[in-house]
Design a protein around this motif. Structure first.
Motif, short mmCIF file in Angstrom:
data_model
loop_
_atom_site.label_atom_id
_atom_site.label_comp_id
_atom_site.label_asym_id
_atom_site.label_seq_id
_atom_site.Cartn_x
_atom_site.Cartn_y
_atom_site.Cartn_z
N SER A 1 0.82 -1.21 0.00
CA SER A 1 0.00 0.00 0.00
C SER A 1 0.86 1.26 0.00
CB SER A 1 -0.93 0.00 1.22
OG SER A 1 -1.67 1.20 1.29
N GLN A 2 1.92 1.27 0.79
CA GLN A 2 2.81 2.43 0.82
C GLN A 2 3.55 2.58 -0.50
OE1 GLN A 2 4.95 1.20 4.35
NE2 GLN A 2 4.03 2.83 5.58
N LEU A 3 3.94 1.47 -1.09
CA LEU A 3 4.58 1.52 -2.40
C LEU A 3 3.65 2.15 -3.43
CD1 LEU A 3 7.14 0.50 -4.06
CD2 LEU A 3 5.70 -1.45 -4.67
N HIS A 4 2.39 1.82 -3.35
CA HIS A 4 1.42 2.36 -4.30
C HIS A 4 1.28 3.87 -4.16
CE1 HIS A 4 -2.74 3.04 -5.96
NE2 HIS A 4 -2.14 2.39 -6.94
N GLN A 5 1.48 4.39 -2.97
CA GLN A 5 1.39 5.84 -2.78
C GLN A 5 2.41 6.59 -3.65
OE1 GLN A 5 1.40 7.18 1.37
NE2 GLN A 5 0.59 5.18 1.98
N LEU A 6 3.53 5.95 -3.92
CA LEU A 6 4.60 6.61 -4.68
C LEU A 6 4.26 6.76 -6.16
CD1 LEU A 6 7.69 4.89 -3.03
CD2 LEU A 6 6.76 7.16 -2.54
#
Length: 213
Positions: free
Chosen positions: A87-92
């Motif tokens: 999920s955090q990777l997707h924020q990028l």
């Protein structure tokens, strides 16, 4: 809290760097080795900082005007890859179309490459973030996502990414197609030959893709 950080650059370097990038961006004037040396302590700080906090640093630095700060933000992303959730990777992903040019987009790809080395089972989902998107810079990453892979490269995904843009006239898309095929030809030249024989590639992609064949 956002760390206080400023690059110390050289005005002569800044002029030359801006010219190289066709005056698209302003620069502090810090070349890559110096940039990494100056930001070394900040990058090291990520090891004992919560990834969610580092994501706020990335947002802060990416918003700065000078180009080196976008590079710094991406370096921070690379540094925290081992700690990132999917999920955090997707924020990028949201940063990729911002201030987009080949230098930043190809650097962002390294973040996803680093994550996939640790979590290969997530490849199809991550590919879906880029494949078929209206923004061609995102599609460039769909094409080059597996750029450094060999036996783990998913040819079905690579085929999908390339076929979606066979007729796209955008230089950076055609260059990416050629780049992806060229790199994979080092490992599996037979597959690349067969692909090129059965697809109507544009001249740039065909020239680049067949360079090592």
């Amino acid at each position: 809290m956002i760390p206080e950080f400023q690059f110390e650059g050289n005005p002569e370097n800044a002029t030359a760097m801006a010219a190289y990038m066709r005056q698209r961006y302003q620069f502090v004037g810090v070349k890559t080795p110096t940039r990494r040396q100056q930001s070394k302590a900040l990058i090291k700080l990520t090891k004992k900082t919560d990834p969610a906090t580092v994501l706020t640093w990335i947002a802060h630095f990416y918003a700065r005007q000078e180009r080196e700060y976008q590079y710094l933000a991406i370096d921070l992303g690379v540094a925290i890859v081992p700690q990132l959730t999917l999920s955090q990777l997707h924020q990028l992903v949201a940063y990729i179309p911002q201030k987009a040019w080949w230098d930043s987009v190809d650097a962002w790809r390294k973040v996803y490459d680093g994550y996939l080395k640790r979590h290969p089972a997530d490849k199809s989902q991550i590919f879906g973030w880029f494949y078929g998107q209206p923004n061609f810079w995102l599609r460039r990453i769909a094409i080059t996502l597996q750029l450094l892979e060999k036996d783990t490269l998913d040819t079905t995904l690579l085929t999908q990414a390339i076929e979606a843009d066979l007729e796209t006239d955008e230089f950076f898309i055609q260059k990416a197609i050629g780049w992806a095929l060229r790199n994979y030809s080092k490992f599996n030249p037979q597959w690349v030959r067969q692909f090129m024989a059965t697809h109507q590639l544009q001249p740039l992609a065909r020239r680049e893709g067949g360079r090592y064949l």
